[in-house]
Design an enzyme around this catalytic site. Sequence first.
Site, PDB file in Angstrom:
ATOM      1  CG  ASP A  13      -1.961  -1.210   1.470  1.00  0.00           C
ATOM      2  OD1 ASP A  13      -2.350  -1.627   0.201  1.00  0.00           O
ATOM      3  OD2 ASP A  13      -1.958  -1.826   2.280  1.00  0.00           O
ATOM      4  N   GLY A  15       1.569   2.848  -2.544  1.00  0.00           N
ATOM      5  CA  GLY A  15       1.424   3.687  -3.797  1.00  0.00           C
ATOM      6  C   GLY A  15       2.246   3.338  -5.115  1.00  0.00           C
ATOM      7  CE  LYS A  16       3.291  -2.632  -4.694  1.00  0.00           C
ATOM      8  NZ  LYS A  16       2.887  -2.362  -3.080  1.00  0.00           N
ATOM      9  CG  HIS A  41      -1.032  -1.832  -8.142  1.00  0.00           C
ATOM     10  ND1 HIS A  41      -0.196  -1.723  -6.895  1.00  0.00           N
ATOM     11  CD2 HIS A  41      -0.629  -2.822  -8.648  1.00  0.00           C
ATOM     12  CE1 HIS A  41       0.651  -2.677  -6.955  1.00  0.00           C
ATOM     13  NE2 HIS A  41       0.455  -3.378  -8.032  1.00  0.00           N
ATOM     14  CE  LYS A 140       4.821 -22.096  -8.336  1.00  0.00           C
ATOM     15  NZ  LYS A 140       5.032 -20.515  -8.568  1.00  0.00           N
ATOM     16  CG  ASN A 221       1.412  -8.948  -2.125  1.00  0.00           C
ATOM     17  OD1 ASN A 221       1.576  -9.683  -2.844  1.00  0.00           O
ATOM     18  ND2 ASN A 221       0.416  -8.696  -1.927  1.00  0.00           N
ATOM     19  CE  LYS A 328      -1.423   8.155   1.037  1.00  0.00           C
ATOM     20  NZ  LYS A 328      -2.544   7.063   1.501  1.00  0.00           N
TER      21      LYS A 328
END
Length: 422
Positions: A13, A15-16, A41, A140, A221, A328
């Site tokens: 979180d 802001g990628k 996103h 997996k 993530n 931010k």
Amino acid sequence: MSTTVVLGAQWGDEGKGKLADILANESQLCCRAQGGNNAGHTIVANGVTYDFHILPSGLVNPNCVNVVGSGCVVHVPSFFKELEALDKHGLDTTDRIYISDRAHVVFDVHQLVDGLEEVELGGGNIGTTRKGIGPAYSSKMTRSGLRMCDLFDEEVFEKKLRRVVDGYKKRFGDLLKYDVEEEIAKYKELRPKIAPYVVDQVPLLQSAKEKNAKILVEGANALMLDIDYGTYPFVTSSNTGLGGVITGLTLGWRSIKEVIGVVKAYTTRVGSGPFPTEQLNEVGETLQKVGHEVGVTTGRKRRCGWLDLVVLKHSHACNDYTSLNLTKLDVLDDFEELKIATSYSHKGQKLEGFPSNPDVLAEVEVHYETLPGWKKPTTGAKSYYDLPSQARAYIEFIEKFVGVKVKWVGVGPARDHMVVRS
């Protein structure tokens, strides 16, 4: 050919999406290497807000092809739901989004099991998004999972899915309210729909490299949620750092020219787990409110606290960032003073690094540096020297401590609210 990798440097979180959107505008190919639709996103482009989950945010650029890589896990109905949402916004994704045939499939049963496993953990629950990501990665790793390529042989598909479900029924019994025949029937309709999107990733990426394409890898993530280097067990189920990029996509280490760490000007996390700089007070409430800290995927309020440079230094040690994007910054505009965590100690002993043991992490004493606030708006800043001197001092403190240049500074939600340093 050059590959730029954008990775979350904290607990997600950060802001990628905004930086990924800016860089995707200059890229021919945008790839996701790991994770599923547990990622989120938000991108604001041309006044329109887009929410991305499994889809790479390079789709906003009409000239960018997008790939969901082999290291990802895909819930097919959610994939289509997300595409439909973009279509409603007028975004044409035709022939611009592909899924590796080696990516694993998240089934509805994985999502149900995700919830049951959280209930089993009781008060020690992980705080997952309950999107089925962990159970899909578990399948997996035990070599019982189904990959996208398995969807197209009905006999193999049905046999494998029933075997997975039988295992879960033995474990959970009547607690698992699930009809495997219903999901099998659902895939009779989904199979022809998903077929045009599924490709062999290896020759696709090899072709892009041979054409000297500009490639962007968008991390999902963040490092502190990495299965190996994050706050285990309060993590996601994939490698969210540079290692996951190397294994989840066949780009090769020699193609990587930049690894950009995205770090929020303060710290947030969603879900359970130790959070040393969390502020359960007016500071935390202010950061939550001013920063609109609500999860894109979960809708949960994010926990908030001061910037933690112990976390960031650990993150840099794992990912070897070439530069940072500080996001931010504007959320801090009204603070009289700001604290930055610079070290931890435990039982009177200073810790050299970020502790692996969650019990130790929950007990650390945090040592802070206090810097003056700037009490001026930063959102209108167009260049670095438009920022107040105290804001620049805050940025330069981070750079000096971590040893990495802050190249981008986010000062608002819009695409153009980004100060770029030469």
